[in-house]
Design a protein around this motif. Structure first.
Motif, PDB file in Angstrom:
ATOM      1  N   ALA A   1      45.207   6.756  31.563  1.00 17.88           N
ATOM      2  CA  ALA A   1      43.677   5.866  30.925  1.00 17.88           C
ATOM      3  C   ALA A   1      43.059   7.694  31.520  1.00 17.88           C
ATOM      4  O   ALA A   1      41.715   7.553  31.019  1.00 17.88           O
ATOM      5  N   ARG A   2      43.385   8.457  32.085  1.00 14.75           N
ATOM      6  CA  ARG A   2      43.413   9.489  32.239  1.00 14.75           C
ATOM      7  C   ARG A   2      42.875  10.116  30.909  1.00 14.75           C
ATOM      8  O   ARG A   2      41.564  10.973  30.127  1.00 14.75           O
TER       9      ARG A   2
ATOM     10  N   HIS B   1      42.424   8.887  28.355  1.00 18.46           N
ATOM     11  CA  HIS B   1      41.820   8.254  27.469  1.00 18.46           C
ATOM     12  C   HIS B   1      40.390   8.647  27.818  1.00 18.46           C
ATOM     13  O   HIS B   1      39.464   8.946  26.678  1.00 18.46           O
ATOM     14  N   GLN B   2      40.190   8.986  28.467  1.00 13.13           N
ATOM     15  CA  GLN B   2      38.976   9.242  28.758  1.00 13.13           C
ATOM     16  C   GLN B   2      37.992  10.447  29.049  1.00 13.13           C
ATOM     17  O   GLN B   2      37.259  11.040  28.514  1.00 13.13           O
TER      18      GLN B   2
ATOM     19  N   LYS C   1      36.114   5.127  27.109  1.00 13.02           N
ATOM     20  CA  LYS C   1      36.199   5.092  28.430  1.00 13.02           C
ATOM     21  C   LYS C   1      36.288   2.994  28.085  1.00 13.02           C
ATOM     22  O   LYS C   1      37.004   3.035  29.027  1.00 13.02           O
TER      23      LYS C   1
ATOM     24  N   ALA D   1      40.093   3.079  28.560  1.00 11.52           N
ATOM     25  CA  ALA D   1      40.527   3.835  30.045  1.00 11.52           C
ATOM     26  C   ALA D   1      40.774   2.421  30.766  1.00 11.52           C
ATOM     27  O   ALA D   1      42.050   2.353  31.532  1.00 11.52           O
TER      28      ALA D   1
END
Length: 150
Positions: A84-85, A87-88, A93, A96
């Protein structure tokens, strides 16, 4: 030649995680690369992917490393958090948030909850008596944001 004790790889991992948590991604990256030479571990690959994405900007490679770790250990919430980080860092967003929700379904963690609360918080619709998806709420929200009133 003498084999390197297992504790050294664990010490390198703990140093890398300490550097990572303080925002020193370059130092964490160096520690993780040294630890990977001593021990092959999905957790190391996951954090290495995140550091590569943040420090070197190689988001695609970081995503691949995190996904490979996730394939090997799908029950580990740390892999979901790292993916997720990544993707962030790539600016995605919605993806993520989706990954964080999957991470919560396998057990979750306090870090996942905190990041999900940060990313997933939405402002209330401008016209609360209409649904969030109503065209007036969408356009009014966009207009108020551009003017700076929202």
């Amino acid at each position: 030649m003498e084999p390197v004790p297992q504790e050294d790889a664990e010490k390198l991992l703990s140093r890398a995680l300490a550097a990572f948590s303080s925002g020193e991604y370059q130092a964490a990256l160096a520690q993780l690369e040294r630890a990977l030479k001593l021990q092959d571990n999905p957790l190391l690959h996951s954090y290495l992917g995140l550091c590569i994405a943040k420090e070197r900007g190689q988001v695609k490679k970081g995503r691949e490393l995190c996904l490979a770790s996730l394939d090997l250990e799908p029950e580990n919430p740390a892999h979901y958090l790292n993916l997720a980080r990544v993707h962030q860092a790539a600016g995605d967003k919605l993806l993520a948030i989706d990954v964080l929700r999957k991470g919560m379904s396998v057990g979750g963690s306090d870090e996942i909850k905190a990041l999900l609360a940060t990313l997933g918080t939405r402002k209330p619709p401008p016209l609360s008596f209409l649904s969030r998806d109503h065209i007036l709420n969408k356009w009014l929200g966009i207009a108020l944001s551009r003017v700076g009133l929202r």
